[in-house]
Design an enzyme around this catalytic site. Sequence first.
Site, short mmCIF file in Angstrom:
data_model
loop_
_atom_site.label_atom_id
_atom_site.label_comp_id
_atom_site.label_asym_id
_atom_site.label_seq_id
_atom_site.Cartn_x
_atom_site.Cartn_y
_atom_site.Cartn_z
N CYS A 88 -10.31 -9.80 -3.37
CA CYS A 88 -9.47 -9.29 -4.49
C CYS A 88 -8.95 -7.74 -4.13
O CYS A 88 -9.47 -7.22 -3.35
CB CYS A 88 -10.29 -9.00 -5.56
SG CYS A 88 -11.09 -10.53 -6.27
N CYS B 99 -27.41 -2.39 -11.76
CA CYS B 99 -26.14 -3.22 -11.12
C CYS B 99 -26.59 -3.31 -10.03
O CYS B 99 -26.81 -2.56 -9.19
CB CYS B 99 -24.99 -2.27 -11.46
SG CYS B 99 -23.46 -3.40 -10.69
N CYS C 107 -17.73 -9.26 0.71
CA CYS C 107 -17.23 -10.32 -0.21
C CYS C 107 -16.10 -11.09 0.46
O CYS C 107 -15.28 -10.29 0.99
CB CYS C 107 -17.13 -9.97 -1.69
SG CYS C 107 -16.54 -11.18 -2.82
N CYS D 274 -10.40 -4.26 -5.00
CA CYS D 274 -12.04 -4.27 -4.89
C CYS D 274 -12.38 -3.41 -3.57
O CYS D 274 -11.83 -3.83 -2.54
CB CYS D 274 -12.69 -5.38 -5.05
SG CYS D 274 -14.25 -5.32 -4.90
N GLU E 94 -25.34 -1.54 -1.90
CA GLU E 94 -25.56 -0.30 -2.88
C GLU E 94 -25.94 -1.00 -4.33
O GLU E 94 -25.82 -2.13 -4.59
CB GLU E 94 -24.17 0.24 -3.16
CG GLU E 94 -23.95 0.73 -1.67
CD GLU E 94 -22.85 1.99 -1.70
OE1 GLU E 94 -22.84 3.07 -1.04
OE2 GLU E 94 -21.56 1.47 -2.44
N CYS F 291 -17.71 0.18 -10.94
CA CYS F 291 -17.34 -1.20 -10.74
C CYS F 291 -16.34 -1.25 -9.34
O CYS F 291 -15.23 -0.32 -9.43
CB CYS F 291 -16.54 -1.53 -11.59
SG CYS F 291 -17.40 -1.85 -13.14
N1 SAH Z 1 -17.58 -10.55 -7.68
C1 SAH Z 1 -18.03 -10.69 -8.93
C2 SAH Z 1 -19.24 -9.63 -9.25
C3 SAH Z 1 -18.77 -8.19 -8.76
S1 SAH Z 1 -17.40 -7.29 -8.88
C4 SAH Z 1 -16.71 -10.51 -9.80
O1 SAH Z 1 -15.58 -10.32 -9.22
O2 SAH Z 1 -16.85 -10.79 -11.21
C5 SAH Z 1 -17.79 -6.78 -10.67
C6 SAH Z 1 -16.45 -6.45 -11.65
O3 SAH Z 1 -15.79 -5.16 -11.00
C7 SAH Z 1 -15.57 -7.38 -11.63
O4 SAH Z 1 -15.13 -7.84 -13.10
C8 SAH Z 1 -14.28 -6.84 -11.00
O5 SAH Z 1 -13.20 -7.43 -11.50
C9 SAH Z 1 -14.60 -5.37 -11.38
N2 SAH Z 1 -13.90 -4.31 -10.30
C10 SAH Z 1 -13.73 -4.67 -8.89
N3 SAH Z 1 -13.37 -3.54 -8.52
C11 SAH Z 1 -12.93 -2.67 -9.65
C12 SAH Z 1 -12.22 -1.52 -9.56
N4 SAH Z 1 -12.06 -0.85 -8.48
N5 SAH Z 1 -12.49 -0.83 -10.77
C13 SAH Z 1 -12.98 -1.50 -12.00
N6 SAH Z 1 -13.49 -2.65 -11.93
C14 SAH Z 1 -13.37 -3.60 -10.80
FE1 SF4 Z 2 -15.56 -9.92 -4.44
FE2 SF4 Z 2 -14.71 -7.51 -5.46
FE3 SF4 Z 2 -13.48 -9.89 -6.03
FE4 SF4 Z 2 -15.82 -9.34 -7.18
S1 SF4 Z 2 -13.82 -8.17 -7.54
S2 SF4 Z 2 -15.05 -11.23 -6.02
S3 SF4 Z 2 -16.94 -8.25 -5.50
S4 SF4 Z 2 -13.66 -9.05 -4.03
#
Ligand code: SAH
Ligand code: SF4
Length: 348
Positions: free
Chosen positions: A117, A106, A113, A120, A93, A338
């Site tokens: 985290c 984006c 991934c 996420c 996406e 995000c």
């Molecule tokens: N993997 C990379 C890039 C993709 S995530 C990273 O983690 O930086 C992009 C951003 O979205 C990151 O800063 C992450 O902390 C944030 N993010 C992930 N899940 C989110 C959520 N549910 N709400 C707000 N930000 C989120």
């Molecule tokens: Fe992966 Fe989501 Fe963590 Fe970014 S925030 S590193 S996309 S698990």
Amino acid sequence: MDEKNDILSLTFDELQDYFADIGEKPFRGRQVFRWLHNRCVADFDEMTDLAKDLRQRLPDLARITRLEITEEQLAEDGTRKYRFGLHDGLEIEGVFMPEAKRATLCISTQVGCAMGCAFCATGTMGLVRNLSAGEIVGQVEAVVSALRDGAQDRPVSNVVFMGMGEPLANLDAVASAVDILLHPMGLNLGRRHLTVSTVGLLPAMERFVREVPVRLAVSLNATTDEQRSRLMPINRKHPIAELMKTCRNLPLQQNYRITFEYVMFKGINDQDEDIERLARLVKDVHAKVNLIPYNPCEGLPFEAPDEARVRVFADRLSDLHVTAMVRRSRGDKLKAACGQLVTGLKSL
Ligand code: SAH
Ligand code: SF4
């Protein structure tokens, strides 16, 4: 995948070498690069300035695997969420966000991934596979093609690598993709208009700033190791002190500032003590902070602080001389904000 060369993944220099290797003049590589990455064509037949016999020969040697836009949703604020189909049936996406002076896309760098985290949606998928450079630039080119058919000539000005996946876990492909997107014969995007976001993979960050001339964002998201390890398993390998030390010493190109992303979770990292700790952490890094109120994801036990709390947090950081911006959530009704990007594997 078949054995034919995936020419959408080749950089400008690689494409010239490729044409030399198949016994053609290198300038054919330049012509083909322009067709692929500026005109965004899907077929060798459309490359009308190539000799006919070459046009007929190329499909036996190489393939152009364009992504297909399988779904598009448009929100009231102009945000568009795209679902792209890959050649093996998987899906990724991307999100397009137009503003007055720029339009940001984006994009994803992996299907799923591996970083896990806790907050996420993409993380819940695990890693399915890396995207190729061609699939990474292909997202931009698919959207440019779709929107060019409308009124605009240059519909995308900024690209952020903040969709699905951890870009620095797929650094070779990301570096090639950046090279292609910046090239004057391609879309010719500005290097200051591209940002790659990382969870904080330390050795890869050092390589990135040496080799890739675009901005870096680092997802900090916490002010203590206890908090961060709970939210982001990578912190157990590279704790905050080590991350910040690396950030302080990175040989940043172009006098770029690092952007620290700080996703705000109610009752976890939005306390008064966090404000002071965050200011102390970033104080001697050439940096700014983006505050991102958490976008809720189904089944995950986190909430966003209320708006007033986010405001106070931002203002108090400014009082402590930290440049902090609140990132307005776009497309959250589409689950396009995000961390809300996730695709099922039902098509497999
Ligand atoms: N993997 C990379 C890039 C993709 S995530 C990273 O983690 O930086 C992009 C951003 O979205 C990151 O800063 C992450 O902390 C944030 N993010 C992930 N899940 C989110 C959520 N549910 N709400 C707000 N930000 C989120
Ligand atoms: Fe992966 Fe989501 Fe963590 Fe970014 S925030 S590193 S996309 S698990």
